[in-house]
Design a protein around this motif. Structure first.
Motif, short mmCIF file in Angstrom:
data_model
loop_
_atom_site.label_atom_id
_atom_site.label_comp_id
_atom_site.label_asym_id
_atom_site.label_seq_id
_atom_site.Cartn_x
_atom_site.Cartn_y
_atom_site.Cartn_z
N SER A 73 -34.64 -10.11 -6.84
CA SER A 73 -35.35 -10.26 -5.57
C SER A 73 -34.48 -9.77 -4.43
CB SER A 73 -35.73 -11.73 -5.32
OG SER A 73 -36.49 -12.26 -6.38
N LYS A 74 -35.15 -9.34 -3.38
CA LYS A 74 -34.47 -8.96 -2.14
C LYS A 74 -34.58 -10.12 -1.16
CE LYS A 74 -34.56 -5.37 1.47
NZ LYS A 74 -35.25 -4.13 1.92
N ALA A 75 -33.47 -10.45 -0.49
CA ALA A 75 -33.48 -11.53 0.49
C ALA A 75 -33.00 -11.01 1.83
CB ALA A 75 -32.59 -12.67 0.02
N THR A 76 -33.67 -11.46 2.88
CA THR A 76 -33.34 -11.01 4.24
C THR A 76 -32.92 -12.14 5.16
OG1 THR A 76 -35.68 -11.17 4.83
CG2 THR A 76 -34.88 -9.02 4.08
N LEU A 119 -33.31 -16.17 0.54
CA LEU A 119 -32.20 -16.18 -0.41
C LEU A 119 -32.32 -17.36 -1.37
CD1 LEU A 119 -29.50 -15.20 -1.51
CD2 LEU A 119 -28.36 -16.41 0.36
N VAL A 120 -32.67 -18.52 -0.84
CA VAL A 120 -32.86 -19.69 -1.70
C VAL A 120 -33.96 -19.43 -2.72
CG1 VAL A 120 -33.60 -22.11 -1.75
CG2 VAL A 120 -31.97 -21.34 -0.02
N ARG A 121 -35.07 -18.87 -2.26
CA ARG A 121 -36.17 -18.56 -3.19
C ARG A 121 -35.73 -17.56 -4.25
NH1 ARG A 121 -39.29 -18.22 1.63
NH2 ARG A 121 -39.28 -15.95 1.45
N ALA A 122 -34.96 -16.57 -3.84
CA ALA A 122 -34.50 -15.54 -4.77
C ALA A 122 -33.57 -16.12 -5.83
CB ALA A 122 -33.80 -14.43 -4.00
N VAL A 123 -32.69 -17.02 -5.41
CA VAL A 123 -31.78 -17.66 -6.36
C VAL A 123 -32.56 -18.49 -7.37
CG1 VAL A 123 -29.95 -19.37 -6.63
CG2 VAL A 123 -29.78 -17.64 -4.83
N GLU A 124 -33.52 -19.25 -6.89
CA GLU A 124 -34.34 -20.07 -7.79
C GLU A 124 -35.08 -19.19 -8.80
OE1 GLU A 124 -34.21 -23.20 -8.04
OE2 GLU A 124 -33.23 -23.83 -6.18
N GLU A 125 -35.54 -18.04 -8.36
CA GLU A 125 -36.21 -17.11 -9.27
C GLU A 125 -35.24 -16.58 -10.32
OE1 GLU A 125 -39.04 -14.40 -10.97
OE2 GLU A 125 -39.18 -16.30 -9.88
N ALA A 126 -34.06 -16.19 -9.90
CA ALA A 126 -33.06 -15.66 -10.84
C ALA A 126 -32.63 -16.71 -11.85
CB ALA A 126 -31.85 -15.14 -10.06
N LEU A 127 -32.53 -17.97 -11.42
CA LEU A 127 -32.10 -19.04 -12.32
C LEU A 127 -33.15 -19.36 -13.39
CD1 LEU A 127 -30.35 -21.47 -9.80
CD2 LEU A 127 -29.27 -20.23 -11.70
N ARG A 128 -34.35 -18.85 -13.23
CA ARG A 128 -35.36 -18.99 -14.29
C ARG A 128 -34.97 -18.20 -15.53
NH1 ARG A 128 -40.24 -16.41 -12.83
NH2 ARG A 128 -41.08 -17.35 -14.74
N PHE A 130 -22.12 -17.22 -9.06
CA PHE A 130 -22.01 -18.65 -9.33
C PHE A 130 -22.88 -18.98 -10.53
CE2 PHE A 130 -25.22 -17.68 -6.20
CZ PHE A 130 -26.35 -18.32 -6.67
N ILE A 131 -22.73 -20.20 -11.04
CA ILE A 131 -23.53 -20.65 -12.17
C ILE A 131 -24.47 -21.77 -11.72
CG2 ILE A 131 -21.89 -19.93 -13.92
CD1 ILE A 131 -20.91 -22.80 -14.10
N ARG A 132 -25.43 -22.11 -12.58
CA ARG A 132 -26.49 -23.06 -12.24
C ARG A 132 -25.94 -24.41 -11.75
NH1 ARG A 132 -31.49 -22.84 -14.30
NH2 ARG A 132 -30.73 -21.58 -16.06
N SER A 133 -24.94 -24.94 -12.45
CA SER A 133 -24.41 -26.25 -12.08
C SER A 133 -23.75 -26.21 -10.70
CB SER A 133 -23.41 -26.75 -13.12
OG SER A 133 -22.32 -25.85 -13.26
N GLU A 134 -23.13 -25.09 -10.36
CA GLU A 134 -22.53 -24.96 -9.02
C GLU A 134 -23.61 -24.92 -7.95
OE1 GLU A 134 -18.46 -22.46 -10.15
OE2 GLU A 134 -20.35 -21.39 -9.80
N TRP A 135 -24.71 -24.25 -8.24
CA TRP A 135 -25.82 -24.21 -7.30
C TRP A 135 -26.40 -25.60 -7.09
CZ3 TRP A 135 -27.87 -21.24 -3.71
CH2 TRP A 135 -29.22 -21.40 -3.34
N ALA A 136 -26.48 -26.37 -8.17
CA ALA A 136 -27.04 -27.72 -8.07
C ALA A 136 -26.16 -28.65 -7.24
CB ALA A 136 -27.25 -28.30 -9.47
N SER A 137 -24.84 -28.46 -7.34
CA SER A 137 -23.93 -29.40 -6.67
C SER A 137 -23.41 -28.90 -5.32
CB SER A 137 -22.75 -29.71 -7.58
OG SER A 137 -22.00 -28.53 -7.88
N PRO A 165 -29.74 -7.01 4.32
CA PRO A 165 -30.32 -7.73 3.18
C PRO A 165 -29.35 -7.81 2.00
CG PRO A 165 -31.07 -5.48 3.12
CD PRO A 165 -30.20 -5.60 4.36
N VAL A 166 -29.66 -8.73 1.08
CA VAL A 166 -28.90 -8.84 -0.16
C VAL A 166 -29.89 -8.79 -1.33
CG1 VAL A 166 -27.03 -10.15 0.89
CG2 VAL A 166 -28.97 -11.37 -0.15
N PHE A 167 -29.33 -8.52 -2.52
CA PHE A 167 -30.16 -8.53 -3.72
C PHE A 167 -29.62 -9.59 -4.67
CE2 PHE A 167 -31.11 -4.48 -1.90
CZ PHE A 167 -32.46 -4.31 -2.15
#
Length: 360
Positions: free
Chosen positions: A192-195, A200-209, A154-161, A177-179
């Motif tokens: 990041s690894k998410a369990t 997962l939310v934290r990992a996505v926010e990190e990747a979107l940086r 997904f892209i940033r705008s999709e995550w936001a909405s 787990p997922v990566f």
């Protein structure tokens, strides 16, 4: 008369430091009795700084920071581009782009070099762009029928909405787990690894940086095996190597800092698995229209299934990098590897020069 080499390194990317280490290592592999080597340092802000000819290998990274404290003042960029375009009378300069990540490994610089009609080491515009974008790459692999782990993107705008929709889709299609990864970055930056959903939310926010596009991949209990490929139309494969890390996964710290990663070359895997990896690696090379070099990364599951993870169109050349070590164990020294890459660059450029651009 010596041939001219231009080294491009640094770059406007989170992998800037990796590129500097790669450039220093490459200066130790070049034959300075054969080549005039011009460094072109690209700052983290994207400024290009051509420097004077190198007298020899760089003893440390600081020597390559053109225009920084204690180094020679840079020439004007226009002078550097003019030198790139003009070259040496009767000889084509060869450019070695040692740039990792966006703004260098993603086809942008390759496009500039194509416009300047210069031979350059490594993959072209299409392969570089497709290989940089993990989503596009995996979609192309899927079209070729290559086995890989399931993923959601997904892209940033999709995550936001539509955050809840994306999370629900990931939980429905994948299991823990997922990566989570930025789609357009390498060297395990931003991964990041998410369990569970919270991580997962934290990992996505990190990747979107690091990127506007994110990919979530299914974790798999498997060994990580890599192959090096070298060639243009008919690439050859190196021996296989295995990565083992004391970390939870092979992240940036494991690759470049903590020293706890073990590279086993050749990997102790069944010959049948190696043959399958070679087949898939060459198929991936061709579906992306690669040239010069590629490192293909695989998962070998406990059930013996081979899954392609990704290909890296500009693998690192630091002393601890897998790609040069794979070829060293395949009988090719570091200097021989650089020479072969230069030869392949000239071969590909000569083939393009032979194309007819006149409709008459």
């Amino acid at each position: 008369m010596k041939n001219r080499i231009f080294l491009l390194y640094g770059g406007k990317s989170a992998e800037h430091e990796v590129s500097l280490s790669t450039a220093r290592a490459v200066t130790h592999a070049l034959d300075f009795s054969k080549y005039d080597v011009t460094p072109v340092f690209i700052t983290p802000e994207g400024e290009w700084r051509p420097g004077p000819l190198l007298a020899g290998p760089a003893e440390n990274v600081a020597e390559l920071l053109i225009g920084e404290t204690g180094t020679s003042a840079p020439a004007r960029l226009t002078d550097g581009i003019g030198a790139l375009a003009a070259g040496t009378p009767g000889l084509k300069p060869v450019v070695i782009p040692l740039l990792h990540g966006p703004n260098g490994e993603d086809g942008t610089v390759q496009g500039l070099l194509e416009v300047l009609d210069l031979p350059y080491v490594g993959n072209g515009v299409l392969a570089s762009a497709a290989g940089m974008d993990k989503v596009v790459m995996k979609q192309l692999f899927a079209s070729a029928g290559l086995g890989q782990v399931p993923f959601v993107h997904f892209i940033r705008s999709e995550w936001a909405s539509d955050r809840d929709v994306i999370l629900a889709k990931a939980e429905a299609r994948l299991s823990w787990p997922v990566f989570v990864k930025p789609a357009n970055l390498g060297s395990s930056v931003g991964i990041s690894k998410a369990t569970d959903r919270e991580s997962l939310v934290r990992a996505v926010e990190e990747a979107l940086r690091f990127d506007r596009k994110v990919i979530i991949e299914q974790g798999v209990d498997a060994r990580e095996i890599e192959l090096g490929l070298l060639g243009n139309d008919d690439p050859k494969c190196s021996v296989a190597g295995e990565i083992s890390s004391a970390s939870d996964f092979y992240d940036y710290e494991s690759k470049y800092k903590d020293g706890n990663t073990v590279l086993t070359i050749p990997a102790e895997v069944p010959e049948s698995a190696v043959e399958e990896m070679e087949r898939i690696a060459k198929a991936a090379f061709k579906v992306l229209d690669c040239s010069g070099l590629v490192r293909a990364d695989f998962f070998l599951t406990n059930e013996g299934e081979v899954l392609i993870n990704e290909v890296n169109t500009m693998p690192g050349f630091t002393p601890t990098s897998m790609f040069p070590l794979l070829w060293q164990h395949s009988g090719m020294t570091y200097p021989e590897l650089i020479e072969e890459l230069i030869r392949l660059a000239l071969e590909r450029h000569a083939e393009k020069q032979a194309l007819n651009t006149d409709r008459n």
